[in-house]
Motif scaffolding. Structure first.
Motif, mmCIF file in Angstrom:
data_model
loop_
_atom_site.group_PDB
_atom_site.id
_atom_site.type_symbol
_atom_site.label_atom_id
_atom_site.label_comp_id
_atom_site.label_asym_id
_atom_site.label_seq_id
_atom_site.Cartn_x
_atom_site.Cartn_y
_atom_site.Cartn_z
ATOM 1 N N HIS A 181 53.734 26.646 16.155
ATOM 2 C CA HIS A 181 55.150 26.456 15.859
ATOM 3 C C HIS A 181 55.365 25.265 14.931
ATOM 4 O O HIS A 181 56.214 25.323 14.023
ATOM 5 C CB HIS A 181 55.924 26.268 17.155
ATOM 6 N N ALA A 182 54.602 24.193 15.138
ATOM 7 C CA ALA A 182 54.728 23.026 14.265
ATOM 8 C C ALA A 182 54.364 23.391 12.829
ATOM 9 O O ALA A 182 55.033 22.968 11.877
ATOM 10 C CB ALA A 182 53.836 21.895 14.773
ATOM 11 N N LEU A 183 53.303 24.160 12.674
ATOM 12 C CA LEU A 183 52.881 24.584 11.329
ATOM 13 C C LEU A 183 53.960 25.426 10.656
ATOM 14 O O LEU A 183 54.337 25.166 9.506
ATOM 15 C CB LEU A 183 51.581 25.379 11.426
ATOM 16 N N LEU A 184 54.452 26.448 11.345
ATOM 17 C CA LEU A 184 55.413 27.364 10.727
ATOM 18 C C LEU A 184 56.747 26.682 10.448
ATOM 19 O O LEU A 184 57.434 27.032 9.486
ATOM 20 C CB LEU A 184 55.604 28.591 11.613
ATOM 21 N N ASN A 185 57.119 25.708 11.267
ATOM 22 C CA ASN A 185 58.345 24.956 10.990
ATOM 23 C C ASN A 185 58.187 24.073 9.758
ATOM 24 O O ASN A 185 59.115 23.938 8.954
ATOM 25 C CB ASN A 185 58.720 24.100 12.197
ATOM 26 N N ALA A 186 57.015 23.464 9.619
ATOM 27 C CA ALA A 186 56.782 22.568 8.482
ATOM 28 C C ALA A 186 56.505 23.332 7.196
ATOM 29 O O ALA A 186 56.889 22.884 6.107
ATOM 30 C CB ALA A 186 55.617 21.629 8.789
ATOM 31 N N VAL A 187 55.830 24.468 7.309
ATOM 32 C CA VAL A 187 55.432 25.243 6.125
ATOM 33 C C VAL A 187 55.814 26.709 6.333
ATOM 34 O O VAL A 187 54.978 27.545 6.721
ATOM 35 C CB VAL A 187 53.915 25.117 5.853
ATOM 36 N N PRO A 188 57.067 27.066 6.105
ATOM 37 C CA PRO A 188 57.485 28.461 6.274
ATOM 38 C C PRO A 188 56.739 29.427 5.359
ATOM 39 O O PRO A 188 56.680 30.629 5.645
ATOM 40 C CB PRO A 188 58.983 28.420 5.929
ATOM 41 N N ARG A 189 56.154 28.899 4.277
ATOM 42 C CA ARG A 189 55.436 29.770 3.336
ATOM 43 C C ARG A 189 53.967 29.968 3.723
ATOM 44 O O ARG A 189 53.181 30.450 2.890
ATOM 45 C CB ARG A 189 55.505 29.185 1.936
ATOM 46 N N THR A 190 53.583 29.621 4.931
ATOM 47 C CA THR A 190 52.203 29.822 5.379
ATOM 48 C C THR A 190 51.760 31.246 5.063
ATOM 49 O O THR A 190 52.439 32.211 5.401
ATOM 50 C CB THR A 190 52.087 29.560 6.893
ATOM 51 N N ARG A 191 50.612 31.379 4.392
ATOM 52 C CA ARG A 191 50.141 32.709 3.968
ATOM 53 C C ARG A 191 49.539 33.512 5.119
ATOM 54 O O ARG A 191 49.790 34.694 5.271
ATOM 55 C CB ARG A 191 49.064 32.564 2.894
ATOM 56 N N ARG A 192 48.725 32.829 5.930
ATOM 57 C CA ARG A 192 48.003 33.552 6.974
ATOM 58 C C ARG A 192 47.532 32.577 8.046
ATOM 59 O O ARG A 192 47.197 31.428 7.757
ATOM 60 C CB ARG A 192 46.769 34.247 6.366
ATOM 61 N N ILE A 193 47.513 33.042 9.297
ATOM 62 C CA ILE A 193 46.880 32.324 10.399
ATOM 63 C C ILE A 193 45.806 33.237 10.960
ATOM 64 O O ILE A 193 46.075 34.395 11.296
ATOM 65 C CB ILE A 193 47.887 31.947 11.498
ATOM 66 N N ILE A 194 44.589 32.734 11.055
ATOM 67 C CA ILE A 194 43.460 33.531 11.519
ATOM 68 C C ILE A 194 42.897 32.884 12.785
ATOM 69 O O ILE A 194 42.568 31.694 12.781
ATOM 70 C CB ILE A 194 42.358 33.613 10.445
ATOM 71 N N PHE A 195 42.785 33.660 13.841
ATOM 72 C CA PHE A 195 42.173 33.174 15.071
ATOM 73 C C PHE A 195 40.700 33.577 15.047
ATOM 74 O O PHE A 195 40.374 34.753 15.223
ATOM 75 C CB PHE A 195 42.885 33.769 16.280
ATOM 76 N N PRO A 196 39.783 32.636 14.814
ATOM 77 C CA PRO A 196 38.366 32.986 14.599
ATOM 78 C C PRO A 196 37.598 33.166 15.905
ATOM 79 O O PRO A 196 36.578 32.509 16.131
ATOM 80 C CB PRO A 196 37.850 31.796 13.791
ATOM 81 N N TYR A 197 38.092 34.045 16.756
ATOM 82 C CA TYR A 197 37.449 34.225 18.060
ATOM 83 C C TYR A 197 35.999 34.673 17.913
ATOM 84 O O TYR A 197 35.140 34.314 18.732
ATOM 85 C CB TYR A 197 38.236 35.236 18.889
ATOM 86 N N MET A 198 35.695 35.446 16.888
ATOM 87 C CA MET A 198 34.326 35.938 16.678
ATOM 88 C C MET A 198 33.465 34.952 15.890
ATOM 89 O O MET A 198 32.331 35.255 15.560
ATOM 90 C CB MET A 198 34.361 37.289 15.958
ATOM 91 N N GLY A 199 33.999 33.785 15.584
ATOM 92 C CA GLY A 199 33.256 32.776 14.849
ATOM 93 C C GLY A 199 33.784 32.610 13.442
ATOM 94 O O GLY A 199 34.314 33.551 12.838
ATOM 95 N N ILE A 200 33.645 31.399 12.909
ATOM 96 C CA ILE A 200 34.170 31.128 11.569
ATOM 97 C C ILE A 200 33.431 31.921 10.505
ATOM 98 O O ILE A 200 34.047 32.475 9.586
ATOM 99 C CB ILE A 200 34.097 29.615 11.285
ATOM 100 N N ASN A 201 32.115 32.024 10.596
ATOM 101 C CA ASN A 201 31.369 32.792 9.593
ATOM 102 C C ASN A 201 31.844 34.237 9.534
ATOM 103 O O ASN A 201 31.968 34.829 8.449
ATOM 104 C CB ASN A 201 29.869 32.752 9.896
#
Length: 278
Positions: A181-201
């Motif tokens: 919520h803090a991110l989206l409030n500060a940057v409404p133009r956020t392109r994408r949020i990725i939850f790397p549950y399977m690992g960053i690679n």
């Protein structure tokens, strides 16, 4: 066969088997997760906490606010009742932290159940903001990629338990509702949020199918403890599952605002810029 009477102490804590939801907004998001080969405890972490954390973070990565979660437990009849109750209470506590209601549960008691004594499947519903749709937001060259926290802690903890190593890492993540919520409030133009549950690679490879991410591996936050544990097991921390961090893509002009918002929020203190879209 379902035999709930074998665990009388568990029943009073359970939510109803069915639930009627109040009127919901038109735009909804859903997520589900299955934990069938997960050690029941690892240090201070446990399967109940991780089940809620992962399910909530999947919703948050879509931009949704988690609202309701349901769970099904498959339990080996030899699993101690006290442990079952501890895990269920952990789920309730994490649901509160994620601002979700645990609305319904179901339990199957088996004579020969999951390898670790219990498996959990979850299903959750969240509210979507009316004007947010990451699928329609174009990632463009110059966009910045941010890791909101350290990588690989959860996966490293699980691998250690499976290999019979005393857990050096006990991380089971956290619901990242405040951070998102803090991110989206500060940057409404956020392109994408990725939850790397399977690992960053894994997620970087998926991103590479349509874009050209230029990642500075050394910039990805990884704790010394996680590096040491992975070195012992001959594993790459960036291949390990993550349960308490996100990858965020924002316009270059919004990178500083995004980073500041994430670092001020819960669980975002170690956030770092790790690359950009070439």
């Amino acid at each position: 066969m379902d035999q709930p009477h074998l665990y009388p102490d568990l029943q009073p804590q359970h939510a109803p088997l069915t639930a009627i939801l109040p009127a919901m907004p038109q735009r909804l998001a859903v997520s589900s997760a299955l934990f069938t080969d997960t050690p029941l405890t690892f240090g201070e972490g446990n399967i109940g906490r991780i089940a809620v954390n992962v399910t909530a973070n999947k919703l948050l990565s879509q931009g949704a606010t988690p609202r309701y979660i349901a769970a099904t437990f498959t339990i080996d009849r030899d699993t101690p009742v006290t442990l079952i109750n501890t895990i269920f209470q952990s789920m309730r506590d994490m649901a509160v932290q994620a601002e979700m209601e645990l609305i319904t549960t179901d339990t199957a008691i088996l004579g020969s159940g999951p390898a670790y004594g219990m498996s959990i499947s979850t299903f959750a519903i969240g509210n979507m903001p009316p004007d947010l749709d990451f699928s329609k937001r174009c990632i463009t060259p110059g966009d910045v990629i941010i890791a909101t926290g350290t990588a690989g802690a959860y996966g490293t903890a699980i691998r250690a338990i499976r290999q019979g190593i005393t857990p050096i890492v006990t991380d089971d993540g956290a619901p990242l509702i405040d951070l998102t919520h803090a991110l989206l409030n500060a940057v409404p133009r956020t392109r994408r949020i990725i939850f790397p549950y399977m690992g960053i690679n894994h997620e970087i490879k998926q991103l590479s199918l349509n874009h050209r991410p230029n990642i500075v591996t050394e910039a990805i936050p990884v704790s010394d403890t996680i590096r040491a544990a992975c070195r012992i097991m001959n594993l790459d921390p960036l291949d390990m599952e993550c349960a308490g961090m996100m990858l965020v893509i924002v316009p270059d002009t919004d990178a500083r605002a995004a980073l500041d918002a994430i670092r001020r929020s819960d669980y975002g203190h170690q956030a770092a810029i790790i690359g950009h879209i070439a």
